[in-house]
Design an enzyme around this catalytic site. Sequence first.
Site, mmCIF file in Angstrom:
data_model
loop_
_atom_site.group_PDB
_atom_site.id
_atom_site.type_symbol
_atom_site.label_atom_id
_atom_site.label_comp_id
_atom_site.label_asym_id
_atom_site.label_seq_id
_atom_site.Cartn_x
_atom_site.Cartn_y
_atom_site.Cartn_z
ATOM 1 N N LEU A 37 -20.254 34.086 40.724
ATOM 2 C CA LEU A 37 -20.183 35.422 41.295
ATOM 3 C C LEU A 37 -21.203 36.285 40.567
ATOM 4 C CD1 LEU A 37 -16.301 36.046 41.463
ATOM 5 C CD2 LEU A 37 -17.809 35.428 43.362
ATOM 6 N N ASP A 38 -21.844 37.181 41.292
ATOM 7 C CA ASP A 38 -22.789 38.100 40.664
ATOM 8 C C ASP A 38 -22.079 38.909 39.578
ATOM 9 O OD1 ASP A 38 -24.654 37.215 42.482
ATOM 10 O OD2 ASP A 38 -24.600 39.022 43.726
ATOM 11 N N ARG A 39 -22.841 39.308 38.578
ATOM 12 C CA ARG A 39 -22.258 40.031 37.440
ATOM 13 C C ARG A 39 -21.454 41.269 37.859
ATOM 14 N NH1 ARG A 39 -24.886 40.764 31.467
ATOM 15 N NH2 ARG A 39 -22.995 41.571 30.520
#
Length: 228
Positions: A62-64
């Site tokens: 998942l993106d930060r």
Amino acid sequence: MPITDKDILFEDNHLIAINKRAGDIVQVDETGDEPLDEQVKKYIAKKYNKPNGAFLGVVHRLDRPVSGVILFAKTSKALERMNAAFKNREVKKTYWAVVRNKPEIESATLVHWLIKNPQKNVVTYYNSEVEGSQRAELSYKLVAKLGDYYLLEVDPLTGRSHQIRVQLSSMGCPIVGDNKYGYPRGSRKGSICLHARRLRFEHPVKKEPVNIFAKLPVDGFWERFENL
């Protein structure tokens, strides 16, 4: 902040799922911040008294700035089988996204071709295939309105980098806080209003259906949507 029991959404001998906090990175990067996979390894090693550490495989990312359910494998067998399940699109992912602009069409499927610039960490979308692009497809529906905000439920059919962020922005609905893709201002917390809400798949060993559900962050904004 270390992983605790309250962060765990699902765990057995083969898999562990975490409700990821926005701002956590999944794997080590150039920032040098402790990644989530190392935090989970420490949690497992402490919980099960493994002084030599624990095996943990990263199944997906998942993106930060994104929160929500993320799955790790605790055995090499589970890692191999879950990698194949994601690659073969046998894992059903559902996200919730909050936007300020109401979509012109309340329920639709979006198809684009994406190219990522790794130096700038930005993805560009195209309406037709271009050289070096990857096809991206998602379906969305408008599920609620709260004040000036709209809640969308998004089901990505492909797993491209920044896919949901850039595809929603393409129709004039950038995600709240996502100034990289068109929202006028970023969040002071470094988060965006995109949450991995649900993950559904067949267990890689037990061959039973697994449905993992992640509550929304409690941050003064997100939790207002929890009961919608």
